[in-house]
Scaffold this motif. Structure first.
Motif, short mmCIF file in Angstrom:
data_model
loop_
_atom_site.label_atom_id
_atom_site.label_comp_id
_atom_site.label_asym_id
_atom_site.label_seq_id
_atom_site.Cartn_x
_atom_site.Cartn_y
_atom_site.Cartn_z
N LYS A 112 0.82 -1.22 0.00
CA LYS A 112 0.00 0.00 0.00
C LYS A 112 0.86 1.27 0.00
O LYS A 112 0.52 2.25 -0.64
N TYR A 113 1.98 1.23 0.74
CA TYR A 113 2.78 2.45 0.89
C TYR A 113 4.06 2.44 0.05
O TYR A 113 4.92 3.30 0.23
N GLY A 114 4.17 1.48 -0.86
CA GLY A 114 5.30 1.48 -1.80
C GLY A 114 6.65 1.23 -1.15
O GLY A 114 7.67 1.79 -1.57
N ILE A 115 6.69 0.41 -0.12
CA ILE A 115 7.97 0.10 0.55
C ILE A 115 8.55 -1.16 -0.12
O ILE A 115 7.85 -2.17 -0.24
N PRO A 116 9.83 -1.10 -0.55
CA PRO A 116 10.38 -2.22 -1.32
C PRO A 116 10.47 -3.53 -0.53
O PRO A 116 11.00 -3.56 0.58
N THR A 117 9.94 -4.60 -1.12
CA THR A 117 9.97 -5.91 -0.48
C THR A 117 9.81 -6.97 -1.56
O THR A 117 9.59 -6.63 -2.73
N ALA A 118 9.93 -8.24 -1.21
CA ALA A 118 9.78 -9.31 -2.18
C ALA A 118 8.33 -9.38 -2.66
O ALA A 118 7.40 -9.18 -1.88
N ALA A 119 8.15 -9.68 -3.96
CA ALA A 119 6.79 -9.88 -4.49
C ALA A 119 6.19 -11.11 -3.81
O ALA A 119 6.92 -12.04 -3.44
N SER A 120 4.87 -11.12 -3.63
CA SER A 120 4.29 -12.26 -2.92
C SER A 120 2.81 -12.43 -3.24
O SER A 120 2.17 -11.52 -3.79
N ALA A 121 2.29 -13.60 -2.90
CA ALA A 121 0.86 -13.86 -3.04
C ALA A 121 0.39 -14.51 -1.75
O ALA A 121 1.13 -15.25 -1.11
N MET A 122 -0.86 -14.19 -1.34
CA MET A 122 -1.40 -14.69 -0.08
C MET A 122 -2.46 -15.76 -0.35
O MET A 122 -3.23 -15.62 -1.29
#
Ligand code: AMP
Ligand code: GLY
Length: 420
Positions: A112-122
């Motif tokens: 939501k806030y555009g903080i860099p992290t690994a792509a993921s699916a829930m």
């Protein structure tokens, strides 16, 4: 000031020894503490997850300030319960502790806030997780949503391993309800850095960076553990990277939590991967790392109690937090067999100067200190160079004996490579 510390590991021992340096520090109680902490604080056998027991203790003792450091009581709302009694606390409230308590929450926050992290699916059911996993390129990382004693992230190399992990987490429920929802995450390649920070919800002040060694065996082989050793600072974390992390990760995270009405006050831990595309968040913790605290706190030159009070009261400023230029290394002595099966109950012999020994898994029986856990203690040294700090920590570890002691022999080796 009389202080109540919740927890009973090496991290809590480091926090307590550091608090004792403060002029304003009075009595310290620790729940439940351990046999080593008993030398520095009055310990009572109330579990860190026993909220009613903790409240009862706080009601019947003249506590001026409380420090809650383990993940479980923070996620259970220990700070909310103590603050409701009128006891100011260091540590996030339950609404903010969710940043560690739910990996799905923190992933959605970062997105939501555009903080860099690994792509993921829930995923909330095993069938859809498996159909997705049939389409993935491997390796991927599968993570249980909730707390899982640091074992909730599993790197899987193929579909078979992925199916087994999904089955264990979602159907056998090896982590209980923590596995009701899972994340399937892109595998990030790079160097890991731990950055602990103090934040009062407005100002964020990073502490000196560190490097954990999570695997049980030399060369980063073997099973994941709670951490077998640490060094600080982490030489891969340059000033340029630090500035970028402040801009792209630290401040945006604190602001994001405010934006969600979940202001975070306490120690916010950023587990980062320095990738070719820049630093990315692997995980947030809502507390000091263990054994990161054991190398970071001995380098703190300022008064920890004053900082904690400022965090609680919203008056934190960066000039309050000063670190020395030294290097630190912590070597963990564990019971052989950890993190699987191990024996305990062996007598520990310590050198006369145990000021840099942080006890995690030991109990007292009369005058004797006996092993009682997987990670038994951490031996720490500080020195002008990383090499000297490593040598110092191993020299100290060499003066400690118990029958089934096991340690890694290469703590800091990777950090030394960065210097060459
Ligand atoms: P965590 O439980 O999130 O702390 O993850 C435990 C360890 O798994 C981390 O310290 C990393 O070494 C590794 N890990 C977690 N997520 C990733 C990822 N997306 N890519 C690569 N390694 C990861
Ligand atoms: N050492 C990693 C942690 O405390 O989560």
């Amino acid at each position: 000031m009389n202080i109540l510390v919740i927890g009973g590991g090496g991290r809590e021992h480091a926090v307590i020894k550091t608090l004792k340096k403060s002029k304003r520090c009075g009595k310290i109680w620790c729940l439940p503490g351990n046999g080593g902490i008993e030398r520095d604080a009055e310990c009572y056998p109330v579990k860190a997850t026993d909220m009613d027991g903790i409240v009862q203790f706080a009601k019947t003792h003249p506590v001026d300030f409380a420090v809650v450091t383990p993940d479980a009581p923070l996620v259970l709302g220990c700070v909310d319960r103590l603050e409701a009694l009128g006891i100011p606390c260091f540590g996030p409230d339950q609404r903010a502790a969710i940043i560690e308590g739910s990996k799905v929450f923190s992933k959605q926050l970062m997105r939501k806030y555009g903080i860099p992290t690994a792509a993921s699916a829930m995923f909330e059911d095993p069938m859809s997780a498996i159909s997705y996993l049939k389409t993935c390129e491997y390796p991927v990382v599968i993570k249980a949503d909730g707390l899982a004693l640091g074992k909730g992230a599993v790197i899987v190399n193929n579909l078979q391993e992925a199916q087994k992990t999904v089955h264990e987490m979602m159907e056998e429920k090896v982590f209980g309800e923590s596995g009701s929802r899972i994340l399937v995450e892109e595998f990030l390649v790079g160097t890991e850095v731990s950055v602990l920070s103090f934040t009062d919800g407005e100002t964020v002040v990073p502490m000196v960076s560190s490097m954990d060694h999570k695997r049980a065996l030399d060369g980063d082989e073997g099973l994941n553990t709670g951490g077998m050793g640490t060094v600080a600072p982490n030489p891969y974390y340059t000033e340029e990277i630090a500035a970028r992390c402040m801009r792209e990760i630290f401040l945006p995270t604190v602001e994001a939590m405010n934006g969600e009405g979940r202001t975070f006050r306490g120690c916010l831990y950023f587990g980062l991967m320095l990738t070719a595309q820049g630093p990315k968040v692997i995980e947030y913790n809502c507390r000091f790392g263990d054994p990161e605290a054991q190398v970071v706190l001995p380098l703190l030159e300022s008064d920890l109690l004053e900082i904690m009070l400022a965090v609680r009261n919203g008056t934190l400023s960066s000039d309050m937090v000063r670190f020395s230029e030294l290097n630190a290394c912590c070597v963990v002595l564990a019971s052989d067999g950890y993190p699987k099966k191990y024996e305990t109950g062996f007598e520990i012999s310590l050198p006369a100067d145990d000021s840099h020994i942080f006890v995690a898994g030991a109990r007292r029986e009369g005058d004797k200190l006996l092993t009682s856990g997987g990670r038994v203690l951490g031996a720490v040294a500080t020195a002008p160079t990383l090499r000297e700090a490593i040598d110092g920590a191993y020299a100290l570890a060499g003066q400690i004996t118990f029958r089934n002691a096991y340690m890694r022999r290469d703590i800091g080796a990777r950090a030394l490579q960065a210097k060459e």
